[in-house]
Design an enzyme around this catalytic site. Structure first.
Site, PDB file in Angstrom:
ATOM      1  N   HIS A  58      13.084  25.678 -28.527  1.00 34.73           N
ATOM      2  CA  HIS A  58      13.642  26.903 -29.083  1.00 34.73           C
ATOM      3  C   HIS A  58      12.770  27.365 -30.250  1.00 34.73           C
ATOM      4  CE1 HIS A  58      16.429  29.642 -31.109  1.00 34.73           C
ATOM      5  NE2 HIS A  58      17.094  29.703 -29.978  1.00 34.73           N
ATOM      6  N   GLY A  76      19.387  37.209 -32.918  1.00 32.06           N
ATOM      7  CA  GLY A  76      20.325  37.403 -34.016  1.00 32.06           C
ATOM      8  C   GLY A  76      20.106  38.661 -34.836  1.00 32.06           C
ATOM      9  N   LYS A 119      24.020  26.076 -31.792  1.00 34.73           N
ATOM     10  CA  LYS A 119      23.186  25.805 -32.969  1.00 34.73           C
ATOM     11  C   LYS A 119      23.904  24.861 -33.946  1.00 34.73           C
ATOM     12  CE  LYS A 119      20.694  30.067 -32.149  1.00 34.73           C
ATOM     13  NZ  LYS A 119      19.930  31.199 -32.706  1.00 34.73           N
ATOM     14  N   GLU A 146      13.051  34.231 -24.937  1.00 34.59           N
ATOM     15  CA  GLU A 146      13.706  34.752 -26.133  1.00 34.59           C
ATOM     16  C   GLU A 146      12.672  35.409 -27.038  1.00 34.59           C
ATOM     17  OE1 GLU A 146      17.585  32.391 -27.194  1.00 34.59           O
ATOM     18  OE2 GLU A 146      15.836  31.190 -27.689  1.00 34.59           O
ATOM     19  N   SER A 199      20.188  38.516 -28.732  1.00 36.69           N
ATOM     20  CA  SER A 199      21.200  39.554 -28.973  1.00 36.69           C
ATOM     21  C   SER A 199      21.849  40.066 -27.692  1.00 36.69           C
ATOM     22  CB  SER A 199      20.596  40.718 -29.764  1.00 36.69           C
ATOM     23  OG  SER A 199      20.175  40.289 -31.052  1.00 36.69           O
ATOM     24  N   ASN A 249      24.241  28.487 -26.821  1.00 32.13           N
ATOM     25  CA  ASN A 249      23.585  27.629 -27.808  1.00 32.13           C
ATOM     26  C   ASN A 249      24.359  27.765 -29.117  1.00 32.13           C
ATOM     27  OD1 ASN A 249      21.893  26.240 -29.531  1.00 32.13           O
ATOM     28  ND2 ASN A 249      20.231  27.726 -29.456  1.00 32.13           N
ATOM     29  N   GLU A 296      13.416  28.324 -33.092  1.00 29.46           N
ATOM     30  CA  GLU A 296      13.803  27.748 -34.389  1.00 29.46           C
ATOM     31  C   GLU A 296      13.270  26.330 -34.544  1.00 29.46           C
ATOM     32  OE1 GLU A 296      17.730  30.595 -34.307  1.00 29.46           O
ATOM     33  OE2 GLU A 296      17.976  28.432 -33.972  1.00 29.46           O
TER      34      GLU A 296
END
Length: 250
Positions: A96, A172, A12, A166, A212, A10, A98
């Site tokens: 996702h 991250g 992004k 996730e 991660s 991904n 986000e």
């Protein structure tokens, strides 16, 4: 049941044409129709068609990071599944964390988008995962089961759907659940899929881990019984790191 490992990147909101072209060339050259696992890159919308042309003949798949649930119409700045298919995409990431946080996307909206993705002949990667607060409260299993129930359409199959777990607190951050925790959550997700779609569908559906993952921990994670690949963020933006994760597939 044998489920082919999927290593998905991904990208992004990263990359302009020249750098993404270089990255896609590097990944596709090293992947070179590897039959041991499936590999996917999901660049920004503006670079999907370019990526498709760049990786042609390598076996590397290209996807997108979101879509609208309508085929066309007055939806300024949105992209339809058919437009993505026309550009050469094969997968679409949906829900996702986000998107859920920044754009207020709900389980029901993700469900609606997934149905549109199926209708366009594409595959959906449906993302689920708990927050740090929910994890600390011991609600990880409950949250993920609820998101499976709400986000995954009733007509999802092992052929048209991939689930990506996730944990939001691991994306991250460098923090990562233990292998036992990852396996436990993936197993519970598969149970939730079985409850919704039937055991045979659940047994065949791939569940990716995201949060991660990198070459130094990928081998241990990918060896877990209910982990069928990874949805990779930052590490997918570097050819050696991304391919290093693929090299961990046994």
């Amino acid at each position: 049941m044998s489920r082919k490992i999927l290593i998905a990147g991904n990208w992004k909101m990263n990359g302009l044409k020249a750098e993404v072209s270089s990255l896609a060339k590097g990944v596709s050259a090293k992947y070179n129709n590897n039959s041991a696992y499936e590999m996917l890159i999901c660049p920004p919308f503006t670079l999907v068609a370019n990526a498709v042309d760049t990786v042609k003949g390598s076996g590397l798949k290209v996807g997108a990071q979101d879509c609208h649930f309508n085929t066309n119409g007055a939806h300024t700045a949105d992209i339809s599944p058919l437009m993505l298919k026309d550009a050469g995409a094969e997968y679409v990431i949906l829900g996702h964390s986000e998107r859920r946080a920044d754009h207020g996307e709900s389980d029901s909206l993700v469900n609606k988008k997934a149905k549109a993705v199926y209708e366009a002949g594409l595959k959906a990667i449906i993302c689920i995962g708990e927050s740090d607060e929910q994890n600390k409260a011991g609600k990880a299993v409950e949250v993920n089961q609820s998101q499976v129930a709400g986000s995954v359409p009733d007509n999802a199959t092992a052929e048209n759907t991939v689930i990506a777990y996730e944990p939001i607190w691991a994306i991250g951050t460098g923090r990562i659940p233990t292998s036992d925790d990852i396996q436990n959550i993936h197993a519970e997700i598969r149970k939730a899929l079985a409850s919704k779609l039937g055991q045979s569908v659940a047994d065949g559906m791939r569940i990716l881990y995201g949060g991660s993952m990198k070459p130094t921990n990928a081998e241990e994670i990918l060896a877990l019984a209910d982990v069928d690949g990874g949805l990779i963020g930052g590490a997918s933006l570097k050819v050696d790191d991304f391919m290093g994760i693929g090299a961990c597939v046994k």
